[in-house]
Motif scaffolding. Structure first.
Motif, short mmCIF file in Angstrom:
data_model
loop_
_atom_site.label_atom_id
_atom_site.label_comp_id
_atom_site.label_asym_id
_atom_site.label_seq_id
_atom_site.Cartn_x
_atom_site.Cartn_y
_atom_site.Cartn_z
N GLU A 156 0.82 -1.21 0.00
CA GLU A 156 0.00 0.00 0.00
C GLU A 156 0.86 1.27 0.00
OE1 GLU A 156 -0.07 -2.50 2.14
OE2 GLU A 156 -0.55 -1.87 4.21
N ALA B 239 1.98 2.02 -3.49
CA ALA B 239 0.91 2.71 -4.24
C ALA B 239 0.84 4.17 -3.83
CB ALA B 239 -0.43 2.02 -3.97
N ARG B 240 1.00 4.42 -2.52
CA ARG B 240 0.89 5.80 -2.01
C ARG B 240 2.06 6.66 -2.47
NH1 ARG B 240 -0.90 3.76 4.06
NH2 ARG B 240 -2.99 3.10 3.45
N PRO C 23 -16.52 -10.03 -5.03
CA PRO C 23 -17.96 -9.85 -4.85
C PRO C 23 -18.24 -8.88 -3.71
CG PRO C 23 -17.36 -12.20 -4.81
CD PRO C 23 -16.09 -11.40 -4.77
N GLY C 24 -19.21 -8.00 -3.92
CA GLY C 24 -19.65 -7.13 -2.83
C GLY C 24 -18.84 -5.85 -2.68
N PHE D 277 -14.40 1.30 -3.48
CA PHE D 277 -13.04 1.03 -3.00
C PHE D 277 -12.05 2.07 -3.52
CE2 PHE D 277 -9.39 -0.79 -5.13
CZ PHE D 277 -9.84 -1.18 -6.38
N THR E 31 -12.16 5.04 -1.15
CA THR E 31 -11.38 4.78 0.06
C THR E 31 -9.89 4.83 -0.26
OG1 THR E 31 -13.16 3.32 0.76
CG2 THR E 31 -11.11 3.18 1.99
N GLN F 57 -7.17 7.42 1.35
CA GLN F 57 -6.04 6.96 2.18
C GLN F 57 -4.70 7.42 1.58
OE1 GLN F 57 -6.20 2.81 3.40
NE2 GLN F 57 -7.90 3.25 4.79
N ILE F 58 -4.64 7.45 0.25
CA ILE F 58 -3.42 7.94 -0.40
C ILE F 58 -3.25 9.45 -0.12
CG2 ILE F 58 -2.40 8.45 -2.67
CD1 ILE F 58 -3.65 5.77 -3.63
N LEU G 107 -5.79 7.16 -9.93
CA LEU G 107 -4.71 7.26 -8.94
C LEU G 107 -3.53 8.10 -9.44
CD1 LEU G 107 -4.77 3.59 -7.56
CD2 LEU G 107 -5.85 5.61 -6.60
N LEU H 101 -6.27 -5.07 -3.37
CA LEU H 101 -6.74 -3.83 -2.73
C LEU H 101 -5.58 -3.03 -2.14
CD1 LEU H 101 -10.01 -5.03 -0.93
CD2 LEU H 101 -9.79 -3.84 -3.12
N ARG H 102 -4.62 -3.75 -1.55
CA ARG H 102 -3.45 -3.05 -0.98
C ARG H 102 -2.65 -2.38 -2.09
NH1 ARG H 102 -0.09 -6.91 2.78
NH2 ARG H 102 0.86 -4.95 3.47
N ARG I 225 -3.63 -0.89 -4.43
CA ARG I 225 -4.27 0.37 -4.83
C ARG I 225 -4.14 1.42 -3.73
NH1 ARG I 225 -3.39 -1.89 -9.03
NH2 ARG I 225 -5.03 -2.64 -10.41
N GLY I 226 -3.42 1.08 -2.67
CA GLY I 226 -3.17 2.08 -1.63
C GLY I 226 -3.96 1.90 -0.35
N LEU I 227 -4.78 0.84 -0.29
CA LEU I 227 -5.55 0.61 0.94
C LEU I 227 -4.67 -0.03 2.00
CD1 LEU I 227 -8.98 -0.92 -0.16
CD2 LEU I 227 -8.48 1.40 0.56
N ALA I 228 -4.77 0.47 3.23
CA ALA I 228 -4.04 -0.14 4.34
C ALA I 228 -4.51 -1.58 4.49
CB ALA I 228 -4.32 0.64 5.62
N GLU I 229 -3.62 -2.44 4.98
CA GLU I 229 -3.95 -3.85 5.09
C GLU I 229 -5.23 -4.07 5.92
OE1 GLU I 229 -0.82 -6.24 6.71
OE2 GLU I 229 -1.81 -8.11 6.15
N THR J 245 -7.70 -2.01 6.43
CA THR J 245 -8.88 -1.55 5.69
C THR J 245 -9.27 -2.56 4.63
OG1 THR J 245 -8.10 0.71 6.00
CG2 THR J 245 -9.84 0.38 4.38
N MET K 80 -12.71 -4.53 4.44
CA MET K 80 -13.56 -4.34 3.26
C MET K 80 -13.98 -5.69 2.68
SD MET K 80 -12.75 -1.92 -0.03
CE MET K 80 -12.96 -0.34 0.76
N LEU K 81 -13.03 -6.62 2.62
CA LEU K 81 -13.36 -7.94 2.08
C LEU K 81 -14.32 -8.70 3.00
CD1 LEU K 81 -9.84 -9.07 0.81
CD2 LEU K 81 -11.80 -8.37 -0.58
N ALA L 263 -17.81 -7.12 2.91
CA ALA L 263 -18.52 -7.46 1.67
C ALA L 263 -19.04 -8.89 1.73
CB ALA L 263 -17.58 -7.29 0.47
N ASN M 31 -13.83 0.55 8.72
CA ASN M 31 -13.38 1.94 8.91
C ASN M 31 -13.33 2.68 7.59
OD1 ASN M 31 -11.28 0.58 7.79
ND2 ASN M 31 -9.67 1.50 9.05
N PHE M 32 -14.23 2.33 6.69
CA PHE M 32 -14.22 3.00 5.39
C PHE M 32 -15.60 3.50 5.07
CE2 PHE M 32 -14.52 -1.57 5.05
CZ PHE M 32 -15.71 -1.75 4.35
#
Lengths: 251, 424
Positions: free
Chosen positions: A73, A76-77, A91-92, A98, A101, A105-106, A162, B377-378, B380-384, B386, B390-391, B394, B423-424
């Protein structure tokens, strides 16, 4: 921007990267080509922080920082984006939710304020146009039931959202027909600037007709055995990889 | 360490209660059945993963329901969702803490004020220790009746509070819900044990859902006290009726749900959802039965579980399609995620289909969190944390989809979100 030196990596007992050297500057497009099993996707995975690979030697600096010490992460940041060869279905979880979010976070990591709902929506609409993707797709569960082309377009949409400094496209052309390929490549081209760089990992030359590289590197047995301009890609297309293999064997 | 139930514990338990209960005819029969069966033995097939007797034995002596003096609902975070709220404290209807108001066509009263003739006629007690014990020993409970063609929109909440400040308590609660033809009601149960001692709580609830009526039925088993809960719930559906159920289990030492939907009508629709989000040492066991007795009905059962720490989940899902129940559509799915090596789940689907023109399917899975999705997801910048939340959220949220009442849905989403560190 990116400086890879003497990178060795393995998965389990198997050594896959055997001393990669590569330097990427802002504004450049580098293509990494090579036969199957040469280590192309491993290189992309190691750069994005996939944990199943163990780096056994070497160093990767991104804007002077030790990239290999960072969690995925944080990479990415810092501005690295990888477009997946096989984007996962979740799914979901909708792309929109996302992404919102992720972006916030970034932004928080970079000391910026969170985007409010309206600004997020405006940015999103603009980027959707850029990659010709429909909002109904982005409201759905991530990649669930998407066609191959839709999944890859979604990857490029996320990249647009991004705004990475360095984008790594891992075999983005695999499984795409020619129209989808053109849309995806156009998206990438529109996002190019003098400040960002792209690494295109591909087996075939055809993507490079659309995303024209400044440099082409041939990976074989975990090392870059040949580098050149876009003409090298054309030569590979015409002659295949066998001459590279025999040339390497002769050394 | 394995501690077997000493053979005499069951006898001691019976001896302690014998002769102390206000028996009616039904109680006599139920008591006879309970003394015949005793508590489920260690090897009892239906309770092999859920040794209720062993949990009871750890505490030893269980005094019968004691009077409680709690003056308010401090420490109880029940749902603020309007409608009626009945508060049962140690099994007794507490009028001061309850909030009921007059709604035309709706009856909500204590079972000691009025006992419906059908009581015990929907959920039988033969061959089931806890139904028999409850039928013999219940002291109070709730009777809900909704008159013909009356649709009650606001929920009827029943808070089951056990107060254990001075000693362990044993509480047997009874609930009876009757929807007359074309009626609708939303029932919400929630449990909480206060105090430091243990509570042993059985509930038998029965629901008669007559033709064309609709029951929305929720159990929120969020008891953070030392509770051992055994529920026997039976819903009987007549023609053209609709039932939505959702059972959430997050806490308690042991929770056993025997949940039975009897589809004794044509063109019925039943959504049977459950979610267990367990941590610590909690053991939660959902034993469900969907019984298609008539043709042309649809049932969909979806139970999901996330187990952390040393928690244990159990799911057993029986579907019966009786010989005359042609054109039945019955679906069942049980999915589990284990977050640690010490958590476990036992899942068992059992389909018995005697009709030949039916559509039925079932599936069960258990595994870890999808590492590939987490990495995606990580990246893409999401904290572990989070990305995990999220998973998991869902995964869990699919079971909430049928909840119609918006304030209730938000309340439940909040309970689930808090447990999963959303927390999102």
């Amino acid at each position: 921007m990116l400086s890879i030196s003497n990178l060795h990596a393995s998965i389990g007992e198997k050594k896959i990267l055997n001393g990669i050297h590569l330097s990427v500057k802002p504004g450049e497009v580098h293509a990494i080509m090579g036969p199957n099993g040469s280590g192309k996707s491993t290189l992309a995975s190691v750069l994005s922080g996939r944990e199943e690979y163990e780096v056994t030697d070497g160093e990767v600096l991104f804007e002077g920082k030790d990239l290999l010490a960072m969690a995925p992460e944080d990479r990415a940041r810092e501005g690295i984006f990888m477009a997946f060869q096989y984007p996962v279905e979740i799914p979901g979880v909708s792309t929109i939710n996302f992404m919102k979010t992720a972006i916030n976070q970034i932004r928080q990591y970079r000391g910026q304020n969170a985007l409010d709902a309206v600004s997020f929506l405006n940015v999103m609409k603009e980027k959707m146009k850029l990659v010709e993707i429909d909002q109904s797709l982005l409201n759905r569960s991530l990649n669930e039931g998407f066609s191959g082309g839709e999944k890859k377009r979604n990857e490029i949409f996320q990249m647009a959202m991004l705004e990475p400094k360095l984008a790594i496209l891992d075999e983005t052309d695999s499984g795409l027909d020619i129209d989808a390929l053109r849309i995806v490549a156009n998206g990438v081209n529109k996002l190019r600037s003098k400040d960002n760089a792209v690494i295109v990992v591909t087996h075939y030359q055809r993507l490079l007709d659309y995303i024209v590289p400044d440099f082409v590197h041939v990976l074989y047995k975990g090392r870059i055995v040949k580098s050149g301009t876009k003409d090298l890609a054309l030569e590979l297309e015409a002659k295949g990889y066998d001459w590279i293999k025999s040339e390497t064997a002769a050394v | 360490m394995e501690t077997g139930i000493s053979s005499s514990y069951s006898d001691q338990f019976i001896a302690q209660l014998a002769g102390t209960l206000p028996f009616a005819h039904l109680r006599d029969q139920a008591w006879a059945e309970f003394t015949r069966l005793g508590l489920p033995a260690k090897k009892a097939e239906e309770y092999k993963y859920t040794p209720v007797a062993r949990y009871l034995e750890k505490t030893g002596v269980w005094p019968q329901t004691t009077h409680s003096t709690i003056a308010n609902l401090a420490g109880i975070n029940g749902p603020e969702i309007g409608g009626q709220r009945v508060v049962l404290v140690n099994g007794k209807w507490n009028a001061e803490l309850s909030t009921t108001h007059v709604v035309p066509g709706l009856t909500v009263k204590s079972l000691t004020q009025e006992t419906p003739t059908l009581l015990g006629g929907v959920n039988g007690f033969s061959n089931d220790s806890f139904s028999a014990l409850n039928t013999a020993a219940w002291t109070d409970g709730v009777y809900v009746r909704v008159a013909k063609n009356t649709r009650v929109g606001d929920p009827i909440t029943i808070l089951h509070i056990q107060e254990t400040n001075s000693a362990p308590v044993q509480v047997h609660t009874r609930v009876f819900v009757h929807l007359e033809p074309g009626a609708e009601a939303t029932i919400v149960h929630q449990t909480q044990t206060l105090g430091t001692h243990s509570a042993f709580h059985t509930v038998v609830d029965e629901a008669v859902v007559e033709a064309g009526s609709r029951l929305n039925y929720y159990k929120l088993q969020t008891d953070t006290g030392k509770s051992i809960e055994v529920w026997n719930s039976t819903i009987r559906q007549a023609d053209d009726s609709h039932v939505d159920t959702f059972t959430l289990t997050t806490d308690g030492e042991l929770v056993r749900n025997n949940f039975h939907i009897e589809i004794n009508g044509q063109r019925c629709e039943s959504h049977f959802h459950g979610l267990y989000l367990l941590q610590g040492d909690t053991l939660a066991d959902n034993h469900t039965v969907v019984d298609h007795q008539k043709p042309n009905s649809f049932s969909n059962e979806l139970y999901k579980g996330i187990m952390a720490d040393k928690s244990k989940g159990v799911f057993n899902g029986k579907i019966f399609v009786r010989p005359h129940a042609q054109k039945t559509n019955a679906y069942q799915s049980n999915r589990n995620i284990l977050l640690t090596d010490t958590a476990s789940v036992n899942t068992k689907p059992q389909l018995e289909i005697w009709a030949d023109d039916v559509k039925c399917s079932h599936g069960c899975t258990s595994g870890q969190l999808d590492e590939e999705a987490l990495f995606y997801l990580r990246s893409r910048g999401l904290a572990e944390g989070t990305a995990k939340a999220m998973l998991l959220y869902a995964f869990a949220a699919e079971t909430l989809e049928t909840i119609k009442n918006e304030p209730l849905k938000r309340y439940i989403e909040n309970l689930v979100g808090n447990r999963l560190h959303k927390n999102f």
